[in-house]
Motif scaffolding. Structure first.
Motif, PDB file in Angstrom:
ATOM      1  N   HIS A 496      85.565  12.768 -18.154  1.00  0.00           N
ATOM      2  CA  HIS A 496      84.878  11.617 -17.565  1.00  0.00           C
ATOM      3  C   HIS A 496      85.856  10.457 -17.383  1.00  0.00           C
ATOM      4  N   TYR A 497      85.644   9.706 -16.321  1.00  0.00           N
ATOM      5  CA  TYR A 497      86.508   8.572 -16.015  1.00  0.00           C
ATOM      6  C   TYR A 497      85.694   7.288 -15.922  1.00  0.00           C
ATOM      7  N   ASP A 498      86.031   6.310 -16.781  1.00  0.00           N
ATOM      8  CA  ASP A 498      85.549   4.955 -16.535  1.00  0.00           C
ATOM      9  C   ASP A 498      86.614   4.249 -15.699  1.00  0.00           C
ATOM     10  N   GLU A 499      86.405   2.976 -15.413  1.00  0.00           N
ATOM     11  CA  GLU A 499      87.330   2.277 -14.516  1.00  0.00           C
ATOM     12  C   GLU A 499      88.738   2.219 -15.094  1.00  0.00           C
ATOM     13  N   ASP A 500      88.866   1.910 -16.384  1.00  0.00           N
ATOM     14  CA  ASP A 500      90.197   1.799 -16.986  1.00  0.00           C
ATOM     15  C   ASP A 500      90.949   3.128 -16.936  1.00  0.00           C
ATOM     16  N   ALA A 501      90.240   4.241 -17.242  1.00  0.00           N
ATOM     17  CA  ALA A 501      90.889   5.553 -17.206  1.00  0.00           C
ATOM     18  C   ALA A 501      91.312   5.900 -15.786  1.00  0.00           C
ATOM     19  N   ALA A 502      90.456   5.596 -14.811  1.00  0.00           N
ATOM     20  CA  ALA A 502      90.787   5.879 -13.412  1.00  0.00           C
ATOM     21  C   ALA A 502      92.010   5.076 -12.976  1.00  0.00           C
ATOM     22  N   VAL A 503      92.078   3.816 -13.380  1.00  0.00           N
ATOM     23  CA  VAL A 503      93.217   2.965 -13.027  1.00  0.00           C
ATOM     24  C   VAL A 503      94.495   3.490 -13.692  1.00  0.00           C
ATOM     25  N   GLU A 504      94.419   3.864 -14.972  1.00  0.00           N
ATOM     26  CA  GLU A 504      95.600   4.335 -15.684  1.00  0.00           C
ATOM     27  C   GLU A 504      96.167   5.598 -15.047  1.00  0.00           C
ATOM     28  N   GLU A 505      95.304   6.576 -14.759  1.00  0.00           N
ATOM     29  CA  GLU A 505      95.810   7.840 -14.213  1.00  0.00           C
ATOM     30  C   GLU A 505      96.269   7.689 -12.770  1.00  0.00           C
ATOM     31  N   THR A 506      95.582   6.865 -12.009  1.00  0.00           N
ATOM     32  CA  THR A 506      96.030   6.643 -10.624  1.00  0.00           C
ATOM     33  C   THR A 506      97.383   5.951 -10.606  1.00  0.00           C
ATOM     34  N   LEU A 507      97.597   4.984 -11.496  1.00  0.00           N
ATOM     35  CA  LEU A 507      98.904   4.326 -11.588  1.00  0.00           C
ATOM     36  C   LEU A 507      99.986   5.331 -11.967  1.00  0.00           C
ATOM     37  N   ALA A 508      99.698   6.198 -12.927  1.00  0.00           N
ATOM     38  CA  ALA A 508     100.680   7.215 -13.317  1.00  0.00           C
ATOM     39  C   ALA A 508     100.966   8.158 -12.161  1.00  0.00           C
ATOM     40  N   ASN A 509      99.936   8.508 -11.392  1.00  0.00           N
ATOM     41  CA  ASN A 509     100.139   9.414 -10.257  1.00  0.00           C
ATOM     42  C   ASN A 509     100.913   8.733  -9.126  1.00  0.00           C
ATOM     43  N   VAL A 510     100.697   7.436  -8.935  1.00  0.00           N
ATOM     44  CA  VAL A 510     101.516   6.692  -7.957  1.00  0.00           C
ATOM     45  C   VAL A 510     102.962   6.659  -8.427  1.00  0.00           C
ATOM     46  N   THR A 511     103.182   6.430  -9.719  1.00  0.00           N
ATOM     47  CA  THR A 511     104.536   6.355 -10.268  1.00  0.00           C
ATOM     48  C   THR A 511     105.277   7.668 -10.086  1.00  0.00           C
ATOM     49  N   VAL A 512     104.584   8.786 -10.311  1.00  0.00           N
ATOM     50  CA  VAL A 512     105.229  10.101 -10.210  1.00  0.00           C
ATOM     51  C   VAL A 512     105.215  10.634  -8.788  1.00  0.00           C
ATOM     52  N   GLY A 513     104.088  10.447  -8.074  1.00  0.00           N
ATOM     53  CA  GLY A 513     103.918  11.100  -6.777  1.00  0.00           C
ATOM     54  C   GLY A 513     104.023  10.217  -5.564  1.00  0.00           C
ATOM     55  N   GLY A 514     104.024   8.890  -5.738  1.00  0.00           N
ATOM     56  CA  GLY A 514     104.116   7.992  -4.585  1.00  0.00           C
ATOM     57  C   GLY A 514     102.970   8.212  -3.614  1.00  0.00           C
ATOM     58  N   THR A 515     103.305   8.541  -2.374  1.00  0.00           N
ATOM     59  CA  THR A 515     102.285   8.729  -1.345  1.00  0.00           C
ATOM     60  C   THR A 515     101.410   9.948  -1.595  1.00  0.00           C
ATOM     61  N   ALA A 516     101.797  10.815  -2.528  1.00  0.00           N
ATOM     62  CA  ALA A 516     100.989  12.001  -2.856  1.00  0.00           C
ATOM     63  C   ALA A 516      99.961  11.702  -3.941  1.00  0.00           C
TER      64      ALA A 516
END
Length: 592
Positions: A496-516
């Motif tokens: 399950h994702y609340d807002e903070d979890a969604a923000v944390e993982e999306t930031l990590a995915n931007v850091t690793v994957g950029g446009t992906a």
């Protein structure tokens, strides 16, 4: 007299308690219950039991139902009320028995595996044939490189499934083995095991946390053939752009961690980011064909659904290698160490048919309580928790393995699979920290009781404090939780994702994957509102376009949620000392 008048009569015992109230209640052998040296009816016995329960404190309906069942079965009121004071008569405390079961699986001979010669020879020296769950994995494409999710009880041989795949691919030139676990204690033990068993074939290293140096002084080597790591350790390497080389096999142990509120989303994100890393590596390097994924768990309520989301073949094996007796007794917190002492002594004084003394794992909810209980045990014991350094942990593990300790008293450090050959597990509490155990956690922990080749049976004792809880935020009481766990169905593994979890993982995915980043979000087990999360990241100035800002990179490197990040930033701007900022964060977590 009646005989003299030739009147037929039958002698019938009656309940004296009822007679005192002007009622006539005949008793039979089936309905009479002994109390204070006489026999009374069931209704009066239940009233007396309820009176005793009112003196002991409130108990749940489930606990009272259990005690009434015992009352009717034992027909002895004193025996049953004795449970409220920690009575340890095994016939009385026994709740049920989980039978030993074995599915009918044709074993695969090791000689038929067709592994790399070095690996084939290694396993042929150790085994003649595979265990059932290992045989099922081979039949489902393990050696051919198919991704698998293996669900089977503790001590059925799941771990070797990942080792077979990883070593075969490593020696065949298809990339290194990553073996990932949730806890530092488990990573340390697995690292040592791999060094002992496979060190002559491969270089083995460990990655826990963000540090390059382990607490035993050995540096992490990203070029090693086998990397044992915690989820966070490897995720930190990805978030900071470390080169992990060609990864041939990824083993995710305890994959049911995906359902945990605090850590589930991070494991979900790690899997997506690690898959992306392997895909990018495959595009860049000719001859590298990516990684095989092996997910392991003993406790999944929705295995088919989870395997589908992970795109893995499901290998499910229902087996309990040895039977487990489950016992319940009642005691308050002050009484529990005395009961534990009796149980530890009783077990250590016995030997199994295989010649092993009975040893105990006691699970409790804090380091302080670990130390308190260990000090009160008569037989040799030691606490085992995250507060110990590496050398202390290894010392406890060796002593227990050599049967020099009758017991270890631990928090969550052992729950996830550190392989100590205990035959008895005692639950001092049903909490871990300030939260009640889940059914998965409970099953995982009681699964430590009883090892094939060591013990004839396992024993589990649940010590229940009526009307107890360990924090104001906890719903329910310990006896309510006890019977919920004992009767409970395995929970589904859903992230399950609340807002903070969604923000944390999306930031990590931007850091690793950029446009992906959106592609990484979309293939995760949980559902992430990517558009909303990106909007928040822009608002917080954690990203600029689809690149992390310096602030965003610092936040994701340190696994911070947005609120913690802004509290730190506010403290720095106000010139607060680092210790004060940390204390503020800790107090906030305690309040929650």
């Amino acid at each position: 007299m009646l005989d003299a008048y030739q009147l037929a009569a039958k002698v019938v015992r009656t309940c004296r308690y009822c007679a005192g109230r002007g009622r006539y209640s005949p008793l039979t052998a089936e309905t009479a219950i002994e109390a204070d040296g006489e026999f009374i009816c069931r209704d009066c016995a239940v009233e007396e039991l309820e009176r005793e329960l009112s003196f002991s404190g409130a108990v749940s309906g489930a606990a009272q139902d259990r005690l009434e069942e015992l009352l009717f079965a034992e027909q002895d009121l004193e025996k049953v009320t004795g449970l409220l004071g920690g009575e340890l008569d095994p016939d009385l405390t026994k709740y049920d028995e989980v039978s030993a079961t074995t599915d009918d699986v044709d074993p695969v001979a090791v000689s038929e595996l067709d592994l790399h010669p070095d690996v084939q020879g290694l396993f042929e020296d150790r085994f003649e044939e595979l265990l059932p769950v290992q045989s099922l994995a081979v039949e489902n494409g393990l050696v051919e490189g198919d991704d698998q999710m293996v669900v089977s009880a503790t001590a059925t041989g799941k771990t070797l499934v990942g080792e077979i795949a990883g070593l075969h691919r490593l020696q065949s030139g298809n990339g290194k083995l990553l073996f990932l676990v949730p806890l530092v204690a488990l990573a340390n033990q697995k690292h040592e095991d791999f060094q002992d068993e496979y060190g002559h074939l491969a270089n083995v290293t460990i990655r826990v946390g963000s540090s390059r140096i382990r607490d035993d002084g050995h540096a992490f080597d990203p070029a090693a053939d086998i990397i044992v790591g915690t989820y966070e350790g490897i995720d930190h390497a990805l978030r900071t752009g470390r080169d992990l080389g060609d990864i041939g096999t990824v083993v995710i142990d305890e994959v049911h961690t995906l359902k945990e509120d605090d850590r589930g989303h991070r494991l979900d994100g790690l899997i997506s980011r690690l898959k992306y890393y392997c895909e990018q590596r495959r595009e860049e390097r000719a001859g590298y064909d990516g990684a095989q994924w092996v997910y392991l768990s003993a406790t999944v309520g929705n295995p088919g659904e989870l395997a589908g989301k992970l795109r893995a073949n499901l290998v499910e094996f229902e087996e309990r290698p040895v039977p487990i007796e489950r016992h319940v007794t009642f005691a308050d917190g002050a009484e529990k160490p005395d009961i534990e002492n009796t149980l530890v002594r009783r077990e250590f004084d016995q030997e199994s048919s295989m010649g092993y003394r009975g040893q105990t794992i006691i699970f409790t909810n804090s380091r302080r309580r670990c130390n308190e209980i260990s000090r009160k045990l008569d037989y040799p014991s030691r606490p085992y928790h995250a507060g110990l350094d590496y050398g202390e942990r290894k010392s406890v593990e060796r002593q227990f393995g050599d049967q020099d300790l009758a017991a270890v008293v631990t928090t969550a450090a052992l729950a996830a699979g550190v392989d100590f050959p205990a035959n008895q597990v005692i639950f001092d509490t049903l909490a871990m920290g300030i939260e009640w155990l889940s059914v998965q956690e409970f099953e995982q922990m009681l699964g430590r009781a009883g090892r094939p080749d060591y013990h004839d049976r396992g024993k589990v004792y649940v010590l229940v404090e009526p009307d107890a809880s360990y924090h104001s935020s906890m719903e329910g009481t310990e006896e309510e939780i006890a019977f919920t766990l004992l009767k409970g169905d395995m929970e589904n593994v859903v992230t399950h994702y609340d807002e903070d979890a969604a923000v944390e993982e999306t930031l990590a995915n931007v850091t690793v994957g950029g446009t992906a980043a959106k592609r990484l979000n979309d293939r995760m087990v949980g559902d992430i509102p990517t558009k909303h999360a990106l909007g928040k990241l822009l608002e917080y100035e954690f990203i600029d376009g689809l690149e992390p800002t310096d602030r965003g990179r610092a936040v994701t490197t340190h696994f911070l949620d947005p609120d913690s990040a802004f509290r730190i930033l506010d403290g720095v701007r106000k010139g607060h000392a680092p210790g004060r900022i940390i204390a503020t964060l800790e107090l906030r977590e305690d309040d929650q």
